[in-house]
Design an enzyme around this catalytic site. Structure first.
Site: not given
Length: 451
Positions: A12, A73, A142, A146-147, A181, A208, A230, A256
């Site tokens: 995500q 997800d 991130s 999990g992903t 989170t 964050n 973002n 470089e």
């Protein structure tokens, strides 16, 4: 022809960062949301920018991003499929699973992720076959989810076997000290870092909390949302790749960065800072001289990771100037930065600066809080102070692991408990590496005294 770059957005965090990054690229290249040239922008933009780096041109004059979005997800990817940029991306480049990784590294890396990884590698192969001279990959993910942690590590392992010689730069959202989170963030981050230390060439850390503070302090946004964060990070990503796409006095390509920022293979975690971050209603009162912006970048509160560079030493710094800058101003700015007492370079690296100058002005997303400016600076600095961030993370990991809390979720997905201690030892070694690098100069003096 400057070589193409493939973007890979995982999980995500990676997907939403990707949304902001592509939103900005489209503006910079004068393209509409469907990837066609925007007639209102006219011809002038097209003259300077090279589309090939990030986009493939189709026969019908549409530009398709060289990017892949993956999430286990389905919902973040479904947002793209129905969002404003649904016409932009090739449907095959949006890959989503059926069930998410549930903040569990093991699910992303072993069980759920294993099923998807071949599809993704196949798509990456298609993208890279489309390139005439692939420069490398930018991977966004991130460390806490999990992903992002599990699948991100798995994909980087596969990329380094198939594309060993290509640059692999990561933008990793790092667990913040206070804003969390997920409860198991420390586990995921330590496991993910352990498996990507060998496979990534350079990892830009962003946390964050630090970016929240920048938005609150400089943009006067009382409660910043992820979109604000973002968009700010997208500006930095864009500066890093601007030389590949636009003309400038000193162009910098992906290789470089590694050559100049990574003194030892394991020490490849530069800090990012960006200036000017300022809201439109304040911008009329500020000076945006090259020197001011350069010094702003060195301030701890403009850095995108919570750590204090004054406690460490800089090993290497890349300064990327953008917009209305001439080399002479940049040289003077660097001289004044070096003269500051709080700016310590390690003694074994006397020059320490890599400079990039690009004439393309920073673009501004309509409706964003950032003021339109004529020039901007991104500073990527490899400093020993980042080990503060590692030790914070390791401490949290130790507290949980001493009680073996939550470990059964990982073991249940086919991981072995030994992997935890192995990963933790690897990070302890990383902290040690940073200490040694910072202390190298002192040992030398001792040796000379003996002779």
């Amino acid at each position: 022809m400057r070589g193409e770059v493939c973007h890979i957005h995982i999980g995500q965090a990676g997907t939403q960062l990707g949304n902001s990054a592509w939103e900005l690229y489209l503006l910079e290249h004068g393209l509409g949301a469907d990837g066609r040239l925007d007639p209102e922008k006219g011809e002038d933009i097209n003259a300077g920018g090279s589309f090939e780096t990030f986009f493939t041109e189709t026969g019908s004059g549409k530009y398709v991003p060289r990017s892949i979005f993956v999430d286990l997800d389905p919902s973040p990817i479904d947002e793209i499929r129905t969002g404003p940029y649904r016409q932009l991306f090739h449907p095959e480049q949006l890959i989503s699973g059926k069930e998410d990784a549930a903040n569990n590294y093991a699910r992303g890396h072993y069980t759920v992720g294993k099923e998807l990884v071949d599809t993704v590698v196949d798509r990456v192969r298609r993208l890279s076959d489309n390139c005439s001279s692939l420069q490398g990959f930018l991977v966004f993910h991130s460390f806490g989810g999990g992903t992002g942690s599990g699948f991100g590590a798995l994909l980087l392992e596969r990329l380094s076997t198939e594309y060993g010689k290509k640059s692999k730069l990561e933008f990793a959202v790092y667990p913040s000290p206070r804003v969390s989170t997920a409860v198991v963030e420390p586990y995921n981050a330590v496991l993910s870092t352990h498996s990507t230390i060998e496979n990534s060439d350079c990892t830009f850390l962003v946390d964050n909390e630090a970016v929240y503070d920048i938005c609150r302090r400089n943009l006067d946004i009382p409660r910043p949302s992820f979109e604000h964060l973002n968009r700010l990070i997208a500006q930095v990503v864009s500066s890093i790749t601007s030389s590949l796409r636009f003309d400038g006095a000193l162009n910098v390509d992906l290789n470089e960065f590694q050559t100049n920022l990574v003194p030892f293979p394991r020490i490849h975690y530069p800090l990012i800072s960006y200036a000017p971050v300022i809201s439109s209603n304040r911008s009329s009162h500020e000076s945006f001289k090259v020197q001011d912006l350069t010094l702003q970048c060195a301030e701890p509160n403009n850095q995108m990771v919570v750590c204090d560079p004054r406690n460490g030493k800089y090993m290497a710094v890349a300064l990327l100037y953008r917009g209305d800058c001439v080399p002479r101003d940049c040289t003077q700015a660097i001289a004044s930065l070096k003269a500051k007492a709080s700016f310590n370079l390690v003694e074994w690296c006397p020059t320490g600066f890599k400079v990039g100058i690009n004439y393309q002005k920073p673009a501004r997303v309509p409706g964003s809080e950032l003021a339109p400016v004529d020039r901007s600076v991104s500073m990527l600095s490899n400093t020993t102070a980042i080990s503060e961030a590692w030790s914070r993370l390791d401490h949290k990991f130790d507290l949980m692991y001493s009680k073996r809390a939550f470990v059964h979720w990982y073991v249940g997905e086919g991981m072995e408990e030994g992997e935890f201690s192995e990963a933790r030892e690897d990070l302890a070694a990383l902290e040690k590496d940073y200490e040694e690098v910072a202390g190298d100069s002192l040992d030398m003096e001792g040796e000379e005294a003996e002779y």
